[in-house]
Design a protein around this motif. Structure first.
Motif, PDB file in Angstrom:
ATOM      1  N   LYS A  72      10.822  -5.613   0.566  1.00 37.41           N
ATOM      2  CA  LYS A  72       9.956  -4.922  -0.317  1.00 37.41           C
ATOM      3  C   LYS A  72      10.448  -3.471  -0.315  1.00 37.41           C
ATOM      4  CE  LYS A  72       5.182  -4.174  -1.670  1.00 37.41           C
ATOM      5  NZ  LYS A  72       3.808  -4.361  -1.377  1.00 37.41           N
ATOM      6  N   LEU A  73      10.935  -2.732   0.673  1.00 36.99           N
ATOM      7  CA  LEU A  73      11.488  -1.637   0.686  1.00 36.99           C
ATOM      8  C   LEU A  73      12.642  -1.456  -0.177  1.00 36.99           C
ATOM      9  CD1 LEU A  73      11.197   1.514   1.033  1.00 36.99           C
ATOM     10  CD2 LEU A  73      12.468   1.011   3.155  1.00 36.99           C
ATOM     11  N   ASP A  90      13.734  -3.683  -2.512  1.00 41.66           N
ATOM     12  CA  ASP A  90      13.350  -3.869  -3.849  1.00 41.66           C
ATOM     13  C   ASP A  90      12.905  -2.581  -4.408  1.00 41.66           C
ATOM     14  OD1 ASP A  90      14.133  -6.729  -3.745  1.00 41.66           O
ATOM     15  OD2 ASP A  90      12.254  -7.352  -3.513  1.00 41.66           O
ATOM     16  N   SER A  91      11.950  -1.982  -3.801  1.00 43.37           N
ATOM     17  CA  SER A  91      11.281  -0.583  -4.235  1.00 43.37           C
ATOM     18  C   SER A  91      12.429   0.405  -4.406  1.00 43.37           C
ATOM     19  CB  SER A  91      10.190   0.038  -3.182  1.00 43.37           C
ATOM     20  OG  SER A  91       9.235  -0.990  -3.041  1.00 43.37           O
ATOM     21  N   GLN A 116      14.253   0.085  -7.887  1.00 40.93           N
ATOM     22  CA  GLN A 116      13.605   0.392  -9.226  1.00 40.93           C
ATOM     23  C   GLN A 116      13.494   1.549  -9.426  1.00 40.93           C
ATOM     24  OE1 GLN A 116       9.348  -1.665  -9.500  1.00 40.93           O
ATOM     25  NE2 GLN A 116      10.001  -2.802  -7.692  1.00 40.93           N
ATOM     26  N   LEU A 121       8.175   6.417  -4.718  1.00 44.43           N
ATOM     27  CA  LEU A 121       8.671   5.304  -3.795  1.00 44.43           C
ATOM     28  C   LEU A 121       7.377   4.719  -3.195  1.00 44.43           C
ATOM     29  CD1 LEU A 121      10.967   3.572  -3.213  1.00 44.43           C
ATOM     30  CD2 LEU A 121      11.148   4.785  -1.308  1.00 44.43           C
ATOM     31  N   ARG A 122       6.698   5.663  -2.741  1.00 45.78           N
ATOM     32  CA  ARG A 122       5.141   4.908  -1.894  1.00 45.78           C
ATOM     33  C   ARG A 122       4.462   4.420  -2.984  1.00 45.78           C
ATOM     34  NH1 ARG A 122       3.360   7.252   2.528  1.00 45.78           N
ATOM     35  NH2 ARG A 122       4.231   9.279   1.989  1.00 45.78           N
ATOM     36  N   ILE A 152       5.354   2.767  -5.512  1.00 41.05           N
ATOM     37  CA  ILE A 152       6.154   1.251  -5.835  1.00 41.05           C
ATOM     38  C   ILE A 152       5.740   0.538  -4.754  1.00 41.05           C
ATOM     39  CG2 ILE A 152       8.259   0.130  -6.345  1.00 41.05           C
ATOM     40  CD1 ILE A 152       9.173   2.973  -7.689  1.00 41.05           C
ATOM     41  N   PHE A 153       6.201   1.076  -3.404  1.00 43.43           N
ATOM     42  CA  PHE A 153       6.093   0.018  -2.427  1.00 43.43           C
ATOM     43  C   PHE A 153       4.485  -0.450  -2.106  1.00 43.43           C
ATOM     44  CE2 PHE A 153       5.590  -0.317   2.155  1.00 43.43           C
ATOM     45  CZ  PHE A 153       6.850  -1.015   2.636  1.00 43.43           C
ATOM     46  N   GLU A 154       3.710   0.448  -2.351  1.00 46.12           N
ATOM     47  CA  GLU A 154       2.393  -0.091  -1.933  1.00 46.12           C
ATOM     48  C   GLU A 154       1.731  -1.158  -3.066  1.00 46.12           C
ATOM     49  OE1 GLU A 154       0.455   3.519  -1.326  1.00 46.12           O
ATOM     50  OE2 GLU A 154       1.008   3.512   0.820  1.00 46.12           O
ATOM     51  N   GLN A 155       2.572  -1.253  -4.201  1.00 44.11           N
ATOM     52  CA  GLN A 155       1.779  -2.169  -5.223  1.00 44.11           C
ATOM     53  C   GLN A 155       1.782  -3.510  -4.606  1.00 44.11           C
ATOM     54  OE1 GLN A 155       4.391  -1.839  -8.779  1.00 44.11           O
ATOM     55  NE2 GLN A 155       3.089  -0.088  -9.576  1.00 44.11           N
TER      56      GLN A 155
END
Length: 116
Positions: free
Chosen positions: A40-41, A43-44, A47, A110-111, A113-116
């Motif tokens: 996930k990181l 991928d984030s 983006q 980034l946080r 995006i990562f937390e979505q």
């Protein structure tokens, strides 16, 4: 050794440990299993505009972020702690003194995006 470097005595860096108040930023946290959080990181990061992953290892990621106009490169590092389910982070400009808050803003984006 599982620790990211402290920030230099310039305001163009943020770090989640080995910090002083000026450079402090909260680490990322995750509740999934480690492999899912690692993916996930990555991928984030992908983006984010101007990002490029340089190094990946078992618990570490180093990426570069290049600014659009001036083409400045900032180094961003992540270290995973599976035990605490935290991702320590550090984002620092290679050049200059002040970054006008760009590194902090990037990490907060980034946080999100990562937390979505």
């Amino acid at each position: 050794n599982g620790k990211l470097s402290a920030c230099p005595d310039k305001p163009n860096c943020v770090v989640s440990h080995n910090y002083d108040e000026q450079h402090l930023i909260e680490a990322l946290s995750y509740s999934s299993k480690f492999p899912a959080a690692y993916k996930k990181l990555l991928d984030s990061i992908a983006q984010m505009p101007g990002s490029k992953v340089i190094t990946k290892s078992e618990r570490y990621i180093h990426a570069e972020f290049t600014s659009r106009i001036m083409r400045y490169i900032d180094d961003v590092e992540f270290h995973f702690s599976e035990e605490s389910k935290r991702i320590e982070l550090r984002s620092a400009s290679r050049l200059g003194y002040s970054d006008m808050g760009v590194n902090r803003e990037r990490m907060e984006t980034l946080r999100g995006i990562f937390e979505q």
